[in-house]
Design an enzyme around this catalytic site. Sequence first.
Site, PDB file in Angstrom:
ATOM      1  N   CYS A  46       0.867  -1.157  -0.036  1.00  0.00           N
ATOM      2  CA  CYS A  46      -0.109  -0.039   0.057  1.00  0.00           C
ATOM      3  C   CYS A  46       0.857   1.389  -0.006  1.00  0.00           C
ATOM      4  O   CYS A  46       0.978   2.280  -0.821  1.00  0.00           O
ATOM      5  CB  CYS A  46      -0.797   0.095   1.048  1.00  0.00           C
ATOM      6  SG  CYS A  46      -2.153  -1.290   1.143  1.00  0.00           S
TER       7      CYS A  46
HETATM    8  C1  BEZ Z   1       0.614  -4.790   1.787  1.00  0.00           C
HETATM    9  O1  BEZ Z   1      -0.089  -3.716   1.497  1.00  0.00           O
HETATM   10  O2  BEZ Z   1       1.718  -4.850   1.783  1.00  0.00           O
HETATM   11  C2  BEZ Z   1      -0.540  -5.735   2.154  1.00  0.00           C
HETATM   12  C3  BEZ Z   1      -1.346  -5.505   2.944  1.00  0.00           C
HETATM   13  C4  BEZ Z   1      -2.257  -6.693   3.358  1.00  0.00           C
HETATM   14  C5  BEZ Z   1      -1.934  -7.837   3.098  1.00  0.00           C
HETATM   15  C6  BEZ Z   1      -0.713  -8.105   2.497  1.00  0.00           C
HETATM   16  C7  BEZ Z   1       0.105  -7.171   1.872  1.00  0.00           C
END
Ligand code: BEZ
Length: 219
Positions: A46
Site C-alpha cells: 500500500c
Molecule cells: C501490503 O500492503 O503490503 C499488504 C496488505 C495486506 C496484506 C498483504 C499485503
Amino acid sequence: MPGLTLGDTIPNLEVDTTDGKMKLHDYIDDSWTILFSHPGDFTPVCTTELGKLAAMAEEFARRGVKLLGLSCDDLLSHVEWIKDIEAYSQSKVTYPIIADPNREIIKQLNMVDPDEKDSSGAPIPSRALHIVGPDKKIKLSFLYPASTGRNMDEVMRVLESLQKASKHKVATPVDWKPGDPVVISPNVSNEEAKKMFPHGFKTVDLPSKKEYLRFTNVE
Ligand code: BEZ
C-alpha cells in the site's frame, strides 16, 4: 464483483477524509475521479501504491482527473502514515484519503476483499479501483488481491482510453498506448466515419470482407 459495477452511479456518501468531511458527488464535481482502496495503513504494498500515485498526481490533474484514496484505518493513523508515504516516494500526498474504521464505506463502494479479514475478523478492503466519469458513473473497476500491487501506468493508460472513447466514437485495441491509432466503433457507418474523422481511416481487408476493423487517429 457483485454490487456496485460498471455504469452504476457512485453513491453520494458522506466520508471522513484527511482533507475533512465531504460528499463524494461534491468531490467528483464534474471531473474524472480515481477512487482506490487499500487493505491497511503502514503496510508495504500500500505504501508503494500511494507513493506512486502521489508522484503521478500532477500528470492525472493535467488530464482533469482527481484522486481519492481509501484505507479502513482512522484519520489519525492516515496522517501518520502519509509521512512514511511521502518519505518513501519523495512526493507530497496531495489527494485526500478516506477513513473507514467501521467498514461501512467499503461495503457500499464494493471494495471488500472477500478472502481477507483483520485480526478481529472484520472485513478489509481489497485493492479495488473505480474510475468514475464526470457523470458520476463507474467507467472501469479493478479488483486486485492484497498480495498484488497495481500498475499505476496501466491506470493512466486505461484512463486515457476512457477519455478518448468519451470524446469520439472510437475504442482502443489490444495493447494500445497513447499516441497509437484507435479503432472506429462498429456502430459508425463508413459514410459517417468519413465525416467524423478528418485524418481519414484505414479498413483492414479480412477474409469475411466485413469492413469492421477500421483504424484512425484522434487527438
Ligand atoms: C501490503 O500492503 O503490503 C499488504 C496488505 C495486506 C496484506 C498483504 C499485503
